[in-house]
Scaffold this motif. Structure first.
Motif, PDB file in Angstrom:
ATOM      1  N   LEU A  45       0.604  -1.272  -0.062  1.00 31.82           N
ATOM      2  CA  LEU A  45      -0.181   0.163   0.094  1.00 31.82           C
ATOM      3  C   LEU A  45       0.538   1.277   0.187  1.00 31.82           C
ATOM      4  N   LEU A  46       1.679   1.714   1.030  1.00 33.90           N
ATOM      5  CA  LEU A  46       2.470   2.607   0.731  1.00 33.90           C
ATOM      6  C   LEU A  46       3.943   2.531  -0.514  1.00 33.90           C
ATOM      7  N   LYS A  47       3.795   1.471  -1.494  1.00 35.44           N
ATOM      8  CA  LYS A  47       3.767   1.964  -2.857  1.00 35.44           C
ATOM      9  C   LYS A  47       3.693   2.066  -3.419  1.00 35.44           C
ATOM     10  N   GLN A  48       2.291   2.454  -3.281  1.00 34.67           N
ATOM     11  CA  GLN A  48       1.234   2.893  -4.198  1.00 34.67           C
ATOM     12  C   GLN A  48       0.857   4.458  -4.831  1.00 34.67           C
ATOM     13  N   PRO A  49       0.159   4.707  -5.492  1.00 34.46           N
ATOM     14  CA  PRO A  49       0.574   6.728  -5.952  1.00 34.46           C
ATOM     15  C   PRO A  49      -0.375   7.210  -5.058  1.00 34.46           C
ATOM     16  N   SER A  50      -1.447   6.712  -4.198  1.00 32.83           N
ATOM     17  CA  SER A  50      -2.768   7.045  -3.847  1.00 32.83           C
ATOM     18  C   SER A  50      -3.190   5.449  -2.957  1.00 32.83           C
ATOM     19  N   ILE A  51      -3.660   6.299  -1.564  1.00 31.11           N
ATOM     20  CA  ILE A  51      -4.423   5.336  -0.637  1.00 31.11           C
ATOM     21  C   ILE A  51      -5.354   5.160  -0.306  1.00 31.11           C
ATOM     22  N   ASN A  52      -6.140   4.058  -0.984  1.00 27.97           N
ATOM     23  CA  ASN A  52      -7.731   4.302  -1.358  1.00 27.97           C
ATOM     24  C   ASN A  52      -8.154   2.477  -1.091  1.00 27.97           C
ATOM     25  N   ARG A  53      -9.969   2.489  -1.193  1.00 24.23           N
ATOM     26  CA  ARG A  53     -10.153   0.964  -1.447  1.00 24.23           C
ATOM     27  C   ARG A  53      -9.882   0.240  -2.109  1.00 24.23           C
ATOM     28  N   GLU A  54      -9.389   0.631  -3.530  1.00 23.10           N
ATOM     29  CA  GLU A  54      -9.059  -0.371  -4.549  1.00 23.10           C
ATOM     30  C   GLU A  54      -7.558  -0.260  -4.194  1.00 23.10           C
ATOM     31  N   ALA A  55      -7.068   0.432  -3.608  1.00 21.21           N
ATOM     32  CA  ALA A  55      -5.790   0.221  -3.707  1.00 21.21           C
ATOM     33  C   ALA A  55      -5.176  -0.746  -1.974  1.00 21.21           C
ATOM     34  N   LEU A  56      -6.024  -0.673  -1.408  1.00 28.48           N
ATOM     35  CA  LEU A  56      -5.923  -1.543  -0.287  1.00 28.48           C
ATOM     36  C   LEU A  56      -6.233  -2.938  -1.165  1.00 28.48           C
ATOM     37  N   ASP A  57      -7.652  -3.486  -1.589  1.00 27.77           N
ATOM     38  CA  ASP A  57      -7.901  -4.723  -1.775  1.00 27.77           C
ATOM     39  C   ASP A  57      -7.279  -5.431  -2.765  1.00 27.77           C
ATOM     40  N   ALA A  58      -6.731  -4.237  -4.219  1.00 31.15           N
ATOM     41  CA  ALA A  58      -5.528  -5.004  -4.412  1.00 31.15           C
ATOM     42  C   ALA A  58      -3.543  -5.800  -4.040  1.00 31.15           C
ATOM     43  N   ALA A  59      -3.721  -4.883  -2.802  1.00 25.51           N
ATOM     44  CA  ALA A  59      -2.721  -5.068  -2.043  1.00 25.51           C
ATOM     45  C   ALA A  59      -3.314  -6.536  -0.909  1.00 25.51           C
ATOM     46  N   VAL A  60      -4.544  -6.474  -0.766  1.00 24.74           N
ATOM     47  CA  VAL A  60      -4.777  -7.850  -0.118  1.00 24.74           C
ATOM     48  C   VAL A  60      -5.193  -8.930  -1.349  1.00 24.74           C
ATOM     49  N   GLN A  61      -5.389  -8.347  -2.098  1.00 26.09           N
ATOM     50  CA  GLN A  61      -5.222 -10.138  -3.375  1.00 26.09           C
ATOM     51  C   GLN A  61      -4.084 -10.284  -4.421  1.00 26.09           C
TER      52      GLN A  61
END
Length: 420
Positions: free
Chosen positions: A392-408
């Protein structure tokens, strides 16, 4: 054309200041040529311009700031400052500047020039303050001292920026200043090049200070507070030394310099983060009775959990609070049983007060977010949730979509290794 609203008096040691700026610019150019600023590349030398921010604090609870531009090819065209009239007053400008109720817009001369602004320091946060100047000290954010600006430049133009701070009159000449960039005085301090228009950010403290410094691993930590304020600098230093190995395992990309500013009343009785720095009220415990830590929470924000997209503030607040408990548990500062009791207490708080995964996330809402991440950890494992945070910390934006992608990403076994 030059318009005069009021000119700043000449600063002592001007020739030395200009020489220091010249040396800083040369060193930055050399470092760019050696590949130490690869994110900017050759544009620094081809389309660079020099910016120097200076501030003189006066006894009346105000500062006079000056922003000086040196450029050869009109690289910087315009600066549009977020400067509400209630706090900022245009004093003088080279070229053309206009002030409205909320902004100051400066058309920068092609060859450069200077802009001078008067800044009202004291700013209330409820019944307390998050910026204040007393007779013996000042605490505020550098981003409020030097207001943020939108810059219009030639494509690829990057600023080589420096700044300086000093007290002016009635005993303020002896003040010292601490910032996330180190100790700052009337000589230019270089701001690392990160983007087009580089300006000072983070908390700052000035005055008659008591300061402790230490190096932990690769990090330089400064803990500073007004003398006589009751802030326990050595307690903070020892707490950080104990916790730091676990802090850096979870947050490996913390900045190399971190400033902890201790603040007495009537400053706001809490903790607040800013780039490379944390504000902590004197009366705020390092570990609260509920088993969380405001200091560790704010270090999570410094490490990158600083902001989320609209609607998703609960992600950064929930992770920062959850990992404040985790670091206490992993370091042995609290027992496993006490950490679990803390998480149960937060879950009960969220249920009792109707906490939601919301934006902004405060109180019971953050408690609900902590409960969400505890449940996610139970599903994945502690090390897997750490991996989710890292993704998540590597993503340009922190949001629910990025969180779900990191979990997946973390939950999906790697090809050829089904036991991952």
């Amino acid at each position: 054309m030059k318009r005069q609203h009021r000119r700043l008096h000449q600063q002592p040691g001007l020739l030395l200041t200009l020489f220091g700026r010249l040396v800083s610019s040369v060193l930055l150019l050399l470092s760019a040529g050696c590949g130490q600023a690869s994110d900017v590349g050759n544009t620094i030398s081809e389309r660079g311009y020099d910016v120097h921010f200076s501030a003189a604090f006066e006894a009346a609870g105000q500062a006079q700031i000056q922003i000086e531009i040196q450029q050869a090819n009109a690289e910087l065209r315009q600066l549009d400052f977020n400067a509400p009239r209630a706090r900022y007053r245009l004093l003088s400008d080279d070229g053309s500047a206009e002030q409205s109720d909320k902004r100051i817009v400066w058309q920068v001369p092609a060859s450069g020039g200077a802009l001078s602004i008067e800044v009202h320091i004291n700013q209330q946060r409820g019944e307390a303050y998050d910026a204040l100047q007393s007779p013996t000290w000042v605490i505020m954010r550098l981003g409020d001292l030097f207001p943020r600006a939108r810059a219009r430049t030639l494509k690829g133009a990057v600023s080589r920026s420096t700044f300086s701070l000093r007290g002016s009159g009635q005993g303020l000449e002896d003040w010292s200043f601490e910032t996330p960039y180190g100790n700052v005085d009337d000589h230019p301090t270089t701001i690392p090049i990160r983007r087009g228009f580089n300006h000072p950010t983070g908390w700052m403290i000035g005055g008659d200070l008591g300061t402790r410094r230490t190096i932990i691993g690769d990090h330089r930590i400064t803990i500073s507070a007004p003398k006589g304020s009751g802030f326990r600098r050595m307690d903070v230093l020892s707490f950080l030394r104990w916790s730091w190995p676990h802090v850096t395992r979870i947050y490996p990309d913390l900045p190399p310099r971190i400033l902890i500013v201790g603040a007495p009343s009537p400053m706001w009785r809490g903790a607040l983060s800013a780039p490379g720095s944390v504000f902590l009220h004197t009366e705020r415990p390092l570990i609260s009775e509920n088993g969380t830590s405001s200091l560790l929470h704010e270090l999570g924000h410094v490490a990158g959990l600083s902001s989320a997209d609209d609607g998703d503030d609960w992600i950064v607040e929930g992770l920062a609070e959850f990992y404040s408990v985790e670091i206490l548990r992993r370091s042995g500062a609290v027992s496993e049983r006490r950490a679990q009791r803390t998480l149960q207490t937060l879950s009960a708080w969220a249920e009792r007060d109707g906490g939601k995964l919301s934006d902004p996330s405060k109180g019971a809402d953050t408690a609900a977010a902590v409960t969400y991440f505890k449940q996610l950890q139970d599903q994945l494992s502690a090390s897997s949730l750490d991996a989710v945070l890292s993704q998540l910390l590597k993503q340009p934006s922190i949001n629910r979509e990025a969180l779900d992608a990191a979990v997946q990403h973390v939950a999906t076994p790697s090809p050829g290794n089904p036991d991952d």
